[in-house]
Design an enzyme around this catalytic site. Structure first.
Site, mmCIF file in Angstrom:
data_model
loop_
_atom_site.group_PDB
_atom_site.id
_atom_site.type_symbol
_atom_site.label_atom_id
_atom_site.label_comp_id
_atom_site.label_asym_id
_atom_site.label_seq_id
_atom_site.Cartn_x
_atom_site.Cartn_y
_atom_site.Cartn_z
ATOM 1 N N ARG A 128 34.479 36.698 32.041
ATOM 2 C CA ARG A 128 34.850 37.291 30.761
ATOM 3 C C ARG A 128 34.921 36.264 29.648
ATOM 4 N NH1 ARG A 128 40.244 39.687 32.525
ATOM 5 N NH2 ARG A 128 40.039 37.755 33.699
ATOM 6 N N SER A 146 42.968 44.553 34.199
ATOM 7 C CA SER A 146 43.682 45.710 34.745
ATOM 8 C C SER A 146 45.140 45.703 34.270
ATOM 9 C CB SER A 146 43.601 45.695 36.267
ATOM 10 O OG SER A 146 42.255 45.781 36.667
ATOM 11 N N LYS A 204 51.207 41.619 47.420
ATOM 12 C CA LYS A 204 51.267 42.296 46.120
ATOM 13 C C LYS A 204 51.593 43.764 46.282
ATOM 14 C CE LYS A 204 48.162 39.873 42.906
ATOM 15 N NZ LYS A 204 46.881 40.062 42.193
ATOM 16 N N HIS A 206 34.673 46.339 34.795
ATOM 17 C CA HIS A 206 34.181 46.314 36.180
ATOM 18 C C HIS A 206 32.943 47.207 36.318
ATOM 19 C CE1 HIS A 206 38.681 45.618 37.178
ATOM 20 N NE2 HIS A 206 38.080 44.469 37.389
HETATM 21 N N1 COA Z 1 36.117 43.444 33.189
HETATM 22 C C1 COA Z 1 37.417 43.677 33.021
HETATM 23 N N2 COA Z 1 38.389 43.055 33.723
HETATM 24 C C2 COA Z 1 37.991 42.154 34.621
HETATM 25 C C3 COA Z 1 36.643 41.855 34.854
HETATM 26 C C4 COA Z 1 35.674 42.547 34.083
HETATM 27 N N3 COA Z 1 34.371 42.346 34.233
HETATM 28 N N4 COA Z 1 36.569 40.907 35.805
HETATM 29 C C5 COA Z 1 37.828 40.619 36.156
HETATM 30 N N5 COA Z 1 38.688 41.374 35.450
HETATM 31 C C6 COA Z 1 40.149 41.360 35.507
HETATM 32 C C7 COA Z 1 40.692 42.010 36.730
HETATM 33 O O1 COA Z 1 40.976 43.379 36.483
HETATM 34 C C8 COA Z 1 41.963 41.223 36.975
HETATM 35 O O2 COA Z 1 42.995 41.741 36.178
HETATM 36 P P1 COA Z 1 44.528 41.624 36.652
HETATM 37 O O3 COA Z 1 44.776 40.168 36.953
HETATM 38 O O4 COA Z 1 45.252 42.134 35.492
HETATM 39 O O5 COA Z 1 44.624 42.490 37.882
HETATM 40 C C9 COA Z 1 41.647 39.836 36.437
HETATM 41 O O6 COA Z 1 40.552 40.014 35.589
HETATM 42 C C10 COA Z 1 41.288 38.866 37.506
HETATM 43 O O7 COA Z 1 40.193 39.403 38.254
HETATM 44 P P2 COA Z 1 39.770 38.774 39.628
HETATM 45 O O8 COA Z 1 39.615 37.315 39.485
HETATM 46 O O9 COA Z 1 38.605 39.555 40.140
HETATM 47 O O10 COA Z 1 41.079 38.975 40.499
HETATM 48 P P3 COA Z 1 41.387 40.043 41.548
HETATM 49 O O11 COA Z 1 42.823 39.924 41.899
HETATM 50 O O12 COA Z 1 40.949 41.371 41.080
HETATM 51 O O13 COA Z 1 40.481 39.605 42.799
HETATM 52 C C11 COA Z 1 39.691 38.046 44.528
HETATM 53 C C12 COA Z 1 40.522 38.275 43.282
HETATM 54 C C13 COA Z 1 39.774 39.193 45.497
HETATM 55 C C14 COA Z 1 38.236 37.902 44.159
HETATM 56 C C15 COA Z 1 40.177 36.724 45.128
HETATM 57 O O14 COA Z 1 41.583 36.657 45.065
HETATM 58 C C16 COA Z 1 39.796 36.565 46.576
HETATM 59 O O15 COA Z 1 38.659 36.255 46.884
HETATM 60 N N6 COA Z 1 40.777 36.765 47.477
HETATM 61 C C17 COA Z 1 40.567 36.687 48.912
HETATM 62 C C18 COA Z 1 41.317 35.505 49.514
HETATM 63 C C19 COA Z 1 40.441 34.294 49.525
HETATM 64 O O16 COA Z 1 39.339 34.294 50.006
HETATM 65 N N7 COA Z 1 40.993 33.206 48.969
HETATM 66 C C20 COA Z 1 40.292 31.965 48.888
HETATM 67 C C21 COA Z 1 39.410 31.936 47.676
HETATM 68 S S1 COA Z 1 38.607 30.382 47.546
#
Ligand code: COA
Length: 159
Positions: A91, A130, A42, A18
């Site tokens: 990723r 994460s 969650k 991140h």
């Molecule tokens: N380096 C390391 N890890 C990374 C990374 C990077 N560059 N990018 C992503 N990750 C990891 C994250 O830590 C996460 O790990 P985890 O699943 O073990 O927690 C995983 O990859 C998924 O990341 P991400 O897709 O960013 O998920 P998130 O839960 O952290 O966030 C949102 C997701 C907030 C972006 C998304 O759910 C959202 O927009 N929610 C709002 C509701 C909404 O609008 N819904 C409709 C969408 S169309």
């Protein structure tokens, strides 16, 4: 005109993957907001307050980056705040499927033209998430170098 960007996630916890995206996005845009998603469904390992504190600490020295949180739709947060760009990290090929769906759905929900911009994650961090960080750490493995030092200290304290 200033360009403001949003980078969202659960950040439970923030990793060096991140951090890499944040560092690069902060160079590309005038202002960058790190938006922590609050998902009432969650139960996070770190509370929202802890995550906010940890991220703020890790981002000291980044003058154009601030940390906020939001609940509900990402598009609503973007519309209410007027961000110009949403930054996402990619990723691996597996991320692409979900990301394109989210980007296209969000594009319908944005009030104005907001670009979702994808940055390729640094290969040094492309294998981490994460969850894997938490799992390895809780079972006694080293995650040094994969999370900022401040975050590692907090993880050690919480264990
Ligand atoms: N380096 C390391 N890890 C990374 C990374 C990077 N560059 N990018 C992503 N990750 C990891 C994250 O830590 C996460 O790990 P985890 O699943 O073990 O927690 C995983 O990859 C998924 O990341 P991400 O897709 O960013 O998920 P998130 O839960 O952290 O966030 C949102 C997701 C907030 C972006 C998304 O759910 C959202 O927009 N929610 C709002 C509701 C909404 O609008 N819904 C409709 C969408 S169309």
């Amino acid at each position: 005109m200033k360009t403001s960007a949003l980078y969202t996630g659960s950040f439970d916890p923030l990793t060096n993957g991140h951090m890499n995206i944040i560092r690069r996005a902060a160079r590309l845009y005038d202002e960058l907001t790190v938006g922590i998603i609050v998902n009432p469904q969650k139960k996070p390992y770190f509370t929202l307050e802890e995550r906010k504190e940890m991220i703020t600490e890790a981002l000291q020295g980044f003058e154009n980056v601030n940390v906020e949180h939001f609940e509900g739709l990402l598009a609503d947060f973007v519309n209410s705040r007027g961000f110009d760009v949403v930054v996402r990290g990619l990723r691996a090929a597996g991320d692409f499927e979900n990301e394109i769906q989210m980007a296209q759905m969000n594009a319908r929900l944005f009030d104005k033209k907001v670009e979702t911009v994808f940055l390729m994650t640094d290969p040094a961090y492309s294998f981490i998430s994460s969850s894997t960080i938490k799992e390895v750490h809780s079972l006694g493995g080293s995650v040094e170098g994969l999370v900022p030092d401040e975050i590692l200290r907090r993880m050690d304290e919480k264990k």
